[in-house]
Motif scaffolding. Structure first.
Motif, PDB file in Angstrom:
ATOM      1  N   SER A 190      -9.288 -21.448 -15.690  1.00 33.61           N
ATOM      2  CA  SER A 190      -7.897 -21.020 -15.684  1.00 33.61           C
ATOM      3  C   SER A 190      -7.603 -20.239 -16.959  1.00 33.61           C
ATOM      4  O   SER A 190      -8.138 -20.550 -18.023  1.00 33.61           O
ATOM      5  N   MET A 191      -6.736 -19.237 -16.824  1.00 31.49           N
ATOM      6  CA  MET A 191      -6.302 -18.430 -17.964  1.00 31.49           C
ATOM      7  C   MET A 191      -4.811 -18.189 -17.784  1.00 31.49           C
ATOM      8  O   MET A 191      -4.381 -17.754 -16.712  1.00 31.49           O
ATOM      9  N   TYR A 196      -6.487 -21.210 -22.122  1.00 31.59           N
ATOM     10  CA  TYR A 196      -7.516 -21.178 -21.073  1.00 31.59           C
ATOM     11  C   TYR A 196      -8.431 -22.387 -21.147  1.00 31.59           C
ATOM     12  O   TYR A 196      -8.495 -23.087 -22.156  1.00 31.59           O
ATOM     13  N   TRP A 197      -9.118 -22.597 -20.053  1.00 32.25           N
ATOM     14  CA  TRP A 197     -10.242 -23.528 -19.987  1.00 32.25           C
ATOM     15  C   TRP A 197     -11.189 -23.012 -18.906  1.00 32.25           C
ATOM     16  O   TRP A 197     -10.772 -22.306 -17.989  1.00 32.25           O
ATOM     17  N   TYR A 202     -17.416 -15.180 -19.245  1.00 34.46           N
ATOM     18  CA  TYR A 202     -16.313 -15.158 -18.278  1.00 34.46           C
ATOM     19  C   TYR A 202     -14.948 -15.311 -18.959  1.00 34.46           C
ATOM     20  O   TYR A 202     -13.989 -14.620 -18.597  1.00 34.46           O
ATOM     21  N   ALA A 203     -14.866 -16.205 -19.929  1.00 34.11           N
ATOM     22  CA  ALA A 203     -13.577 -16.435 -20.594  1.00 34.11           C
ATOM     23  C   ALA A 203     -13.136 -15.182 -21.353  1.00 34.11           C
ATOM     24  O   ALA A 203     -11.960 -14.797 -21.292  1.00 34.11           O
ATOM     25  N   SER A 204     -14.056 -14.523 -22.060  1.00 36.48           N
ATOM     26  CA  SER A 204     -13.702 -13.296 -22.785  1.00 36.48           C
ATOM     27  C   SER A 204     -13.284 -12.190 -21.822  1.00 36.48           C
ATOM     28  O   SER A 204     -12.336 -11.449 -22.084  1.00 36.48           O
ATOM     29  N   VAL A 256     -14.557 -16.323 -28.070  1.00 40.27           N
ATOM     30  CA  VAL A 256     -13.938 -15.783 -26.859  1.00 40.27           C
ATOM     31  C   VAL A 256     -12.819 -14.829 -27.251  1.00 40.27           C
ATOM     32  O   VAL A 256     -12.719 -13.700 -26.749  1.00 40.27           O
ATOM     33  N   MET A 257     -11.958 -15.282 -28.151  1.00 37.84           N
ATOM     34  CA  MET A 257     -10.809 -14.488 -28.568  1.00 37.84           C
ATOM     35  C   MET A 257     -11.237 -13.206 -29.270  1.00 37.84           C
ATOM     36  O   MET A 257     -10.694 -12.129 -29.005  1.00 37.84           O
ATOM     37  N   GLU A 258     -12.210 -13.317 -30.160  1.00 35.34           N
ATOM     38  CA  GLU A 258     -12.655 -12.140 -30.898  1.00 35.34           C
ATOM     39  C   GLU A 258     -13.346 -11.138 -29.973  1.00 35.34           C
ATOM     40  O   GLU A 258     -13.146  -9.926 -30.113  1.00 35.34           O
ATOM     41  N   LYS A 259     -14.116 -11.615 -29.013  1.00 32.44           N
ATOM     42  CA  LYS A 259     -14.747 -10.705 -28.047  1.00 32.44           C
ATOM     43  C   LYS A 259     -13.702 -10.009 -27.185  1.00 32.44           C
ATOM     44  O   LYS A 259     -13.941  -8.910 -26.678  1.00 32.44           O
ATOM     45  N   ALA A 260     -12.551 -10.627 -27.028  1.00 27.93           N
ATOM     46  CA  ALA A 260     -11.454 -10.030 -26.257  1.00 27.93           C
ATOM     47  C   ALA A 260     -10.618  -9.069 -27.102  1.00 27.93           C
ATOM     48  O   ALA A 260      -9.672  -8.473 -26.599  1.00 27.93           O
TER      49      ALA A 260
END
Length: 181
Positions: free
Chosen positions: A79-80, A95-96, A106-108, A141-145
């Motif tokens: 979920s996001m 998210y999780w 996937y999360a990024s 995840v956040m930095e890759k986004a």
């Protein structure tokens, strides 16, 4: 009904048939351990109650929570969500992901798409997210986004008998370079 897509993922509203999958993922203690709001053990009926809450928040345009679906398998993997603070023209992402889907980008990928939605469709100026500093993968995840590390709120939360440091990352509209492939 908002639906977002990436190369590998579909982000769509939750549906009742997601409840068994959510409940299954929530049996893994590590997911609750790394989030501020998910309880453990996860109660029966909690997935349905949570989905109802997400639908009400979307109807009020307060926040949008998406089921992250792996297109290749037509399987919900996590979920996001993005919750708005209209007074300050900003939002926070949370998210999780199901544990078997950790470390695969996937999360990024989903986070990048939700950031795009926030800037292009919601007209936001700032998007932020927090993570438990004991979980550096979430920061990645956040930095890759495209988000930047801002700092740490020391001993900000108390969960399961432990004070937890909370890290923050963000991205401003002026820093966003637009959608990526």
């Amino acid at each position: 009904m908002i639906r977002l897509e990436t190369a590998r993922l579909l982000l769509r509203p939750m549906v009742y048939t997601d409840a068994p999958q959510i409940y299954e993922y929530m049996q893994d203690r590590d997911i609750a351990y790394n989030t501020s709001l998910i309880p453990y053990p996860y109660p029966v009926g909690a997935a349905e109650a949570w989905m109802q809450q997400t639908w009400e928040q979307a109807a009020s345009r307060e926040s949008y929570t998406f089921a992250v679906v792996l297109k290749a398998e037509d399987r919900m993997i996590g979920s996001m969500g993005i919750g708005q603070n209209a007074a300050h023209n900003r939002a926070e992402i949370g998210y999780w992901m199901g544990k078997r889907y950790w470390g695969q980008g996937y999360a990024s990928e989903a986070c990048r798409r939700v950031i795009q939605y926030g800037f292009e469709d919601l007209g936001l100026n700032r998007i932020q997210a927090s993570y438990f500093t004991r979980n550096p993968a979430s920061r990645r995840v956040m930095e890759k986004a495209g988000m930047r590390f801002e700092g740490v709120l020391r001993q900000y939360l108390f969960k399961w008998g432990e004070y937890i440091d909370l890290g923050y990352c963000s991205i401003l509209r002026s820093e966003w370079s637009g959608p990526t492939a």
